[in-house]
Design an enzyme around this catalytic site. Structure first.
Site, PDB file in Angstrom:
ATOM      1  N   ASP A 254      36.773 -21.111  71.281  1.00  0.00           N
ATOM      2  CA  ASP A 254      37.153 -22.499  71.061  1.00  0.00           C
ATOM      3  C   ASP A 254      35.833 -23.257  70.884  1.00  0.00           C
ATOM      4  O   ASP A 254      34.752 -22.760  71.235  1.00  0.00           O
ATOM      5  CB  ASP A 254      37.966 -23.063  72.231  1.00  0.00           C
ATOM      6  CG  ASP A 254      38.719 -24.334  71.805  1.00  0.00           C
ATOM      7  OD1 ASP A 254      38.363 -24.927  70.771  1.00  0.00           O
ATOM      8  OD2 ASP A 254      39.651 -24.731  72.527  1.00  0.00           O
TER       9      ASP A 254
HETATM   10  C1  BGC Z   1      40.501 -27.398  70.369  1.00  0.00           C
HETATM   11  C2  BGC Z   1      40.955 -26.334  69.390  1.00  0.00           C
HETATM   12  C3  BGC Z   1      40.528 -26.701  67.999  1.00  0.00           C
HETATM   13  C4  BGC Z   1      39.009 -26.866  67.988  1.00  0.00           C
HETATM   14  C5  BGC Z   1      38.458 -27.246  66.616  1.00  0.00           C
HETATM   15  C6  BGC Z   1      39.017 -27.718  70.245  1.00  0.00           C
HETATM   16  O1  BGC Z   1      38.696 -28.839  70.978  1.00  0.00           O
HETATM   17  O2  BGC Z   1      40.769 -26.992  71.690  1.00  0.00           O
HETATM   18  O3  BGC Z   1      42.345 -26.179  69.457  1.00  0.00           O
HETATM   19  O4  BGC Z   1      40.948 -25.738  67.079  1.00  0.00           O
HETATM   20  O5  BGC Z   1      38.653 -27.905  68.899  1.00  0.00           O
HETATM   21  O6  BGC Z   1      38.793 -28.547  66.306  1.00  0.00           O
END
Ligand code: BGC
Length: 757
Positions: free
Chosen positions: A231
């Site tokens: 993530d």
């Molecule tokens: C989120 C993800 C997301 C990523 C990219 C993170 O803060 O938890 O679900 O895909 O950011 O935006």
């Protein structure tokens, strides 16, 4: 042409290889131009594209391209329609090819442990079986276009509060039964090209460092073949991450972590083969996209908008209806509440879509020339009571045949990044609903929310229609459902407790900031409410229709089942009403063997079927040994004890229409090591030791006074049942205390029994 990736990797420098294991910027992987390795772009979704052309961020702050916002997962799961979500994935896959996006970051399959999780709107369900089926179908739809998906957030990311550092304290059994199966099903039946690891720790270890999670479970147990990415910003220890099976760091750490990997290889702390392995996995996925572009793909925003409307009509859940719905065109209807004009149709954060257009129920009604008036009543974006608006709303309701109140949660009430404090609607909405209900019995409430809300006025409402966060076409979908152009067919993918305090995680959510104890174990959602026989406002699986369905003729293909067999369950479903409709047939399994800590029933299959009025169809469902099983930690495997199981088929978890029993025999044996504290009961229950122990007990009883009460009074005090139970619970060591054998005999017996295991 198959590429020789090993050869390509052999031509890369260590720096290039380490570099490929982190992003170039927010959304791109790095190119190695001299070797023909292109950079590719990834993008949020998953219910539409959040492609950021300009400045990137992971919170939905900066603009993204104009795209189509489909219903969020809270809604799509309620369709219980795997074909439909496959179709939605197919549309999004094509959009990705048209926009040159190699991976869409989703689906998000974390389990709704608490109704308060700020991101529940993005997640499918409180039930892992349903979440897994929906996820697998979505992934298959997207990946049909040679575009990748990134199933997220692996694993146990069930709260937003301190999501980047909290440690979830959770048993392996609970992980395997509740928090893993959606990932497992998707990996086994859809092979997502990538998996995104979660921010949080599990039992003290960050997911990004967790070898057991990313390699043992994901690859060895389930057979995952793609690559694991973090993530955004979830790396803890990059070098340990590579050892654990974490391939790509996103977005990047400006080269810091690449440098650490290089140094670790140079110092001998990290095997270069592990870096090569990560690079190979990344390249495999990268070229599976770059070598398979689809020039025929188009992103037709208008056509996809229409699809988003159609999809939402299949998701909305009719929670309650006394017959006031569907509305009749001749009726005078008062629309009340700003959501009628400005629907809330998506959530905040990284999944936020820059929608091509948004339709409201009000504009849809106006377009169709319906006899509808509108009063704002309360704002869609705040909790502000306005007496004048309430007065106008009440007046409009009185002079109409039917009042439809469009309620819901304002944006700031639920979002990525934080959890809700309570399960309530804004006070201004509850107040207005109550005032209108006093004057207009024909009051319908339409809800726009990403997770359950308490509905204290529910018993007085004539009908309640849950639209969830229904995407940009939600207004048209609402209009079609309210007026019966489409018959509602969604069923709840989560329970609506009466009060927040009823939820099983209530005492432990969200923890103390450092840890979150999953003390409710496997009793999540209906698994808890059902087992406790606790009333809920609306149960998991509940959903009404403008028609009715009858169930009969439940048949099971065999009464006996073994480890390797599977059974087909069939049931006849008849549309007994006057309009066409779709029914969600649900199959639950109940273990009747008194096994410790098992929910009273669990969903193990479902099917959605469409029926004309009067039409009857046979619906086929399937179960196998895994569906009867729980995760037995001592065995390190799924296990169902031999015995009786009940198959329950119905329209909701609280509306079971037919039942049947089967018996199951397993060859699996639980591991056992006999010692002084092993009980007679356990030894009698195990086929490997039962006979010996039975014989031994007969002998021992002769020498014991325990079995022979000396007086009549003694006989009264000791029932047969009591003797049996006491013997079953008696550890071997106590046989010595009661003079049934001596120490030497007991030790000999233990050795002999252990030899049989
Ligand atoms: C989120 C993800 C997301 C990523 C990219 C993170 O803060 O938890 O679900 O895909 O950011 O935006």
């Amino acid at each position: 042409m198959a590429r020789d990736l090993k050869k390509l990797i052999s031509e890369m420098t260590l720096e290039e290889k380490a570099g490929l294991c982190s992003g170039a910027d927010f959304w791109h992987t790095k190119a190695v131009e001299r070797l023909g390795i292109p950079a590719v772009m990834v993008s949020d979704g998953p219910h539409g594209l959040r492609k950021q052309d300009q400045e990137g961020d992971h919170l939905g702050i900066n603009d993204s391209i104009v795209a189509v916002c489909f219903p969020a997962a809270c809604a799509t799961a309620s369709s219980f329609d795997t074909e439909m979500i496959y179709h939605m994935g197919d549309v999004i896959g094509q959009e990705c090819q048209a926009e040159d996006l190699s991976i869409v970051l989703g689906p998000a399959v974390n389990i709704k442990r608490s109704p308060l999780c700020g991101r529940n709107f993005e997640y499918f369900s409180e039930d892992p079986y349903l979440a897994g089926k929906m996820a697998a179908a979505y992934i298959n739809g997207v990946q049909k276009w040679d575009v990748g998906t990134s199933i997220k957030h692996f694993a146990a990311n069930n709260q937003e509060h301190r999501r980047m550092s909290v440690s979830d304290e959770v048993s392996e059994r609970t992980l395997r039964e509740i928090y893993f199966p959606a990932f497992e099903e998707a990996v086994k039946n859809a092979q997502p090209k990538t998996v995104m690891c979660s921010y949080n720790k599990i039992n003290g270890t960050y997911s990004s460092d967790n070898h057991w999670l990313l390699t043992k479970v994901l690859r060895e147990d389930w057979g995952f073949k793609g690559y694991v990415m973090t993530d955004w910003g979830a790396v803890d220890d990059r070098v340990q991450g590579i050892r654990a099976g974490l391939d790509l760091e996103m977005p990047s750490s400006n080269g810091e972590n690449d440098r650490k990997s290089v140094e670790a290889v140079q110092s001998g702390a990290l095997d270069e083969k592990l870096v090569d392995q990560a690079v190979e996995r990344i390249l495999e996925v990268l070229f599976s996209y770059a070598d398979h572009r689809h020039p025929e793909a188009v992103f037709d925003r208008d056509a996809d908008h229409e699809k988003s409307v159609e999809i939402e009509t299949q998701c909305a859940v009719l929670l309650q209806n006394n017959g006031v719905l569907p509305l009749k065109t001749a009726e005078k209807v008062a629309y009340i509440g700003e959501f009628a004009d400005k629907p809330r149709y998506q959530g905040g954060g990284s999944s936020h879509i820059n929608s091509s257009k948004v339709t409201s129920a009000l504009s849809s009604a106006q377009k169709k020339g319906r006899a509808v008036t509108y009063v704002k009543g309360f704002p869609a974006d705040a909790d502000e009571e306005n007496e004048e608006e309430i007065r106008k709303a009440v007046a409009a309701a009185v002079s109409a045949d039917v009042a439809v109140i469009f309620a819901g949660l304002p944006d700031s009430f639920e979002s990525e990044g934080y959890d809700r404090d309570n399960m309530k609607l804004p006070q201004c909405q509850n107040r207005l609903i109550e005032e209108v209900l006093k004057v207009q019995p024909n009051t319908v409430v339409v809800l726009h929310n990403g997770s359950p809300v308490e509905c204290p006025w529910a018993d007085d409402a004539a009908a309640i229609l849950e639209m969830y966060l229904g995407g940009q076409g939600v207004g048209e979908a609402t209009d079609q459902l309210l007026y019966g152009e489409v018959n509602p067919s969604g069923h709840l993918a989560e329970s609506f407790p009466l009060h927040l305090e009823d939820n099983p995680s209530y005492l432990f959510f969200p923890g103390d900031g450092h840890t979150a104890r999953y003390a409710e174990g496997v009793f999540v959602g209906y698994r808890y409410y059902d087992t406790k026989k606790m009333p809920v406002r609306w149960a998991f699986g509940h959903g009404l229709s403008y028609t009715t369905f009858a169930y009969d003729n439940l048949k099971v293909s065999a009464e006996q089942m073994t480890d390797d067999s599977a059974l087909t369950v069939s049931v006849d479903v008849t549309n007994t009403g006057a309009v066409k409709g779709k029914e969600v047939v649900q199959l639950y399994i109940s273990d009747l063997n008194g096994t410790a800590e098992r929910p009273v029933k669990e969903l193990k299959d479902f099917a959605k079927t469409e029926l004309e009025p009067g039409e009857k169809k046979t619906v086929y469902l399937r179960i196998c040994a895994r569906d009867l099983s729980y995760y037995e930690e001592h065995l390190g495997d799924w296990y169902a004890p031999s015995g009786k199981y009940e198959i329950l088929v119905g329209s909701a978890s609280d509306d079971i229409r037919c039942r049947s029993q089967i018996s199951f025999t397993t060859k699996k044996l639980l591991p056992m090591k006999v010692a002084g504290d092993t009980t007679i009961g356990d030894l009698m229950a195990d086929p490997r030791t039962a006979e010996t122990v039975q014989k031994m007990m007969k002998e021992a009883e002769k020498n014991s006074s325990l079995n022979q009460p000396s007086s009549e009074a003694g006989q009264d005090a000791v029932s047969d049942k009591m003797m049996q139970e006491m013997m079953a619970g008696m550890p071997l060591k106590s046989l010595v205390s009661f003079g049934m054998m001596n120490l030497e005999q007991m030790e000999g017996l233990i050795t002999m029994l252990n030899q049989k295991l």
